[in-house]
Design an enzyme around this catalytic site. Structure first.
Site: not given
Ligand code: BG6
Ligand code: MG
Length: 216
Positions: A10-12, A18, A46, A115-117, A146, A170-171
């Site tokens: 995951d990114l964020d 971010t 998040k 990522s969802a972004s 997600k 994942e966070d």
């Protein structure tokens, strides 16, 4: 011996923090609409898509908007967010993230971003990490948010690795669920009290190692 052949990140909140920029932009939008959002409420955003985040925020503020108005509001928030991330530098990469990506690749593991972004490429360019991913799947390429596993399954497919041989980092609770729904292993980045469904929880990628991967 581990069967893990690929790591999907995951990114964020995993590679970069971010969340603070998302929060600032959503807060500004809420303030313009005449209410505020708390840090606790922000926690619930998040891993959640832009559209769904706005729905939740409007709900919290007891504000009703038409679909067209919602699109405008989401676009406005994104403009502010994009302005903030345009100043990002590699110094904002979370501790250990770059090193762990390099370790994985040196060990012959495939790497992907999931990522969802819709802004993930902008961020990867700013922090100069795009070259460490074999595949990038983001919010522009998926239709189901997600905890649907779509983003991670597309990642596995792009890497040509079976989902069971992938581990997701994942966070967000929804992200761990997405990994599990896709039949993948999941490593939580954060607190074990929150990410209860993860196979392993660490506080950051600086705590990860190939040895820990092999024990999954
Ligand atoms: C997720 C973030 O990675 O992406 C969410 O955790 C965010 O907070 C979502 O809303 C969508 O991001 P963007 O950049 O497309 O608005
Ligand atoms: Mg995240």
């Amino acid at each position: 011996m581990s069967i893990i052949k690929a790591c999907i990140f995951d990114l964020d909140g995993v590679i970069v923090d971010t969340a603070v920029y998302h929060y600032k932009a959503w807060k500004r939008l809420a303030n313009e609409l005449g209410f505020d959002i708390s840090e606790e409420q922000n926690e619930q955003l998040k891993g959640v898509s832009r559209v769904r985040s706005l729905e939740l925020i409007l709900q919290w503020g007891h504000v009703t908007k038409t679909e067209a108005e919602q699109e405008e509001l989401a676009a406005k928030k994104n403009e502010w967010y994009v302005e903030m991330i345009s100043h990002m530098t590699p110094a904002e990469i979370l501790p250990g993230a770059k090193e762990f990506l390099e370790t994985c690749r040196a060990a012959g593991l495939k790497t992907a971003l999931g990522s969802a972004s819709k802004n993930s490429m902008t961020i990867l360019d700013k922090i100069n990490l795009a070259g460490l991913f074999d595949a990038v799947i983001d919010g522009n390429m998926v239709s189901k948010p997600k905890p649907d596993p779509e983003v991670f399954l597309k990642g596995a497919e792009a890497l040509n690795i079976a989902p069971a041989d992938c581990v997701v980092f994942e966070d967000a609770i929804a992200g761990i669920e997405a990994a599990k729904n896709g039949g993948m292993k999941a490593v939580g980045i954060g607190s074990p009290n929150v990410l209860t469904e993860a196979d392993l929880v660490v506080s950051g990628l600086n705590e990860m190692s190939l040895e820990k991967l092999s024990m999954l």
